[in-house]
Design a protein around this motif. Structure first.
Motif, short mmCIF file in Angstrom:
data_model
loop_
_atom_site.label_atom_id
_atom_site.label_comp_id
_atom_site.label_asym_id
_atom_site.label_seq_id
_atom_site.Cartn_x
_atom_site.Cartn_y
_atom_site.Cartn_z
N TRP A 1 0.59 -0.99 0.20
CA TRP A 1 0.03 0.16 0.25
C TRP A 1 0.95 1.66 0.24
O TRP A 1 0.59 2.19 -1.17
N ALA A 2 2.03 1.22 0.77
CA ALA A 2 2.87 2.56 0.85
C ALA A 2 3.49 2.87 -0.58
O ALA A 2 3.29 3.60 -1.10
N ASP A 3 3.43 1.98 -1.42
CA ASP A 3 4.20 1.42 -2.78
C ASP A 3 2.58 2.78 -3.44
O ASP A 3 3.56 3.25 -4.66
N GLU A 4 2.00 1.45 -3.65
CA GLU A 4 1.17 1.86 -4.12
C GLU A 4 0.66 3.68 -4.22
O GLU A 4 0.43 4.26 -5.09
N TYR A 5 0.36 3.56 -2.94
CA TYR A 5 0.53 5.24 -2.93
C TYR A 5 1.06 6.43 -3.19
O TYR A 5 0.83 7.23 -3.71
N VAL A 6 2.22 5.93 -3.19
CA VAL A 6 2.86 6.35 -3.80
C VAL A 6 3.11 6.87 -5.04
O VAL A 6 3.18 8.13 -5.60
N LEU A 7 2.59 5.56 -5.76
CA LEU A 7 2.21 5.56 -7.17
C LEU A 7 1.31 6.43 -7.63
O LEU A 7 1.72 7.19 -8.04
N ARG B 1 -3.01 14.19 -2.47
CA ARG B 1 -1.50 14.00 -1.24
C ARG B 1 -1.62 13.48 0.44
O ARG B 1 -1.57 12.98 1.08
N GLU B 2 -2.50 14.51 0.66
CA GLU B 2 -3.17 14.90 1.82
C GLU B 2 -4.33 13.53 2.23
O GLU B 2 -4.07 12.97 3.65
N VAL B 3 -4.80 13.26 1.27
CA VAL B 3 -6.02 12.22 1.12
C VAL B 3 -5.36 10.76 1.32
O VAL B 3 -5.37 10.29 1.81
N LEU B 4 -3.93 10.53 1.14
CA LEU B 4 -3.51 9.61 0.85
C LEU B 4 -2.47 9.07 2.10
O LEU B 4 -1.94 8.23 1.98
N GLU B 5 -2.14 10.39 2.52
CA GLU B 5 -1.58 10.33 2.99
C GLU B 5 -2.99 9.57 5.28
O GLU B 5 -2.71 8.98 6.11
N THR B 6 -4.08 10.19 4.28
CA THR B 6 -5.57 9.88 5.66
C THR B 6 -5.47 8.08 5.30
O THR B 6 -5.44 7.52 6.34
#
Length: 344
Positions: A94-100, A289-294
């Motif tokens: 998930w961490a890698d996917e959200y960065v992508l 990006r803010e939503v991805l952090e959440t």
């Protein structure tokens, strides 16, 4: 045309080519409807970084191999297996996917997403923030995560919370599948293109043609069933109380409202409640990006609470479609439990 080949990471699950001024990404797991693995995500990230610095590449396209669809999402079975094995593989994916997803949303060159066929979950994460997002008459789109004890991640709530009325709330809580025209109406896509025209549009861009979010002759949201259903959707899905929403759906005169209630009642109660909270928070977010952090916090929070493992088991492993959720109803999900998920 250049031949597709593996990128610098070596995996053949995603292939790359440069065709004229177009850098092409081909998701290459057609038997799995191109579901994303961590290797695929890492490879695409590396190639996008390289092309960002390559003056010969002006535009990037993302396509799916095979006839079934663009991308059915992330490989949640692998995430479950990693979690049950006690490793960090699922969280790392998930961490890698959200960065992508953030990389695509912020990419310095136009990205074109060919959203033909099945486009679900993580498939939306790598397409709905592109500069040109083309669905087709064959597109079947969804964020179906509540059926597996998860929630609409990949920053989908950023766009769904901004969809007309409560249509985004409806598709997020039910996880229902919708059409390309519906995706345009929701703000997840730009146009509905005849699937036979996609190769011609790609070649026109490769030859230096403009990137047009709505190509000549393409459709938009004229045939959206969601647009036609705004009456009962907006009435039933208002507010912040998921149990109240379910009660209104059950009591409504429209049969589609009662059908939506039945869909929601089969989903993980905790996931449905968390999804509504995520939507309401995302409405006020300042960036993808803010939503991805959440999303990172919520994904971890749900992973340790059991419904995800159980939902994937029931739908994709044992396939008995008889999940045993941690709560027997939405009414029994407390506000405190929902808020705790957002703390990680």
């Amino acid at each position: 045309m250049s031949d597709f080949a593996p990128g610098p990471t070596g995996t053949d699950e995603v292939l790359f080519a440069v065709d004229g001024s177009l850098g092409r990404i081909l998701l290459n797991r057609p038997r799995a409807i191109n579901s994303l693995t961590r290797d695929m995500v890492v490879a695409v990230r590396a190639q996008l970084l390289a092309w960002a610095q390559d003056d010969a590449v002006d535009v990037v396209s993302i396509e799916g191999a095979g006839e079934r669809g663009f991308c059915a999402g992330g490989d949640v079975r692998a995430v479950r297996e990693a979690h049950l094995a006690g490793t960090s593989g699922g969280v790392d994916f998930w961490a890698d996917e959200y960065v992508l997803d953030a990389q695509i949303a912020e990419y310095p060159k136009p990205v074109v997403a060919l959203m033909d066929g099945v486009v679900m979950g993580g498939g939306l994460g790598i397409s709905m923030f592109a500069a040109a997002r083309w669905t087709t008459e064959r597109s079947r789109v969804a964020m179906p995560e509540t059926i597996i004890g998860f929630f609409p991640d990949v920053a989908a709530t950023y766009l769904l919370s901004r969809a007309p009325g409560e249509t985004g709330t409806h598709v997020a809580m039910t996880g229902t599948t919708f059409t390309g025209a519906d995706a345009v109406y929701l703000g997840l896509a730009d146009a509905v293109v005849d699937h036979t025209l996609l190769p011609h549009l790609v070649q026109a861009i490769a030859g230096g043609g403009p990137v047009e979010p709505v190509p000549a002759g393409a459709g938009t949201s004229e045939d959206s069933a969601l647009a036609a259903a705004r009456g009962w959707i907006d009435e039933c899905y208002a507010g912040d109380d998921p149990a109240a929403i379910l009660r209104r759906l059950r009591a409504h005169d429209h049969p589609d409202a009662r059908a939506a209630a039945e869909e929601i009642s089969q989903r993980s109660p905790l996931s449905v409640a968390v999804t509504l909270e995520a939507l309401r928070r995302a409405e006020h977010a300042g960036s993808v990006r803010e939503v991805l952090e959440t999303d990172t916090l919520v994904a971890r929070g749900l992973l340790v609470r059991g419904d995800f493992d159980e939902g994937v088991r029931a739908l994709l492993v044992d396939k008995d479609r008889q999940p045993r959720w941690g709560h027997d109803s939405l009414e029994n999900v407390s506000r405190a439990e929902v808020l705790a998920v957002f703390s990680g």
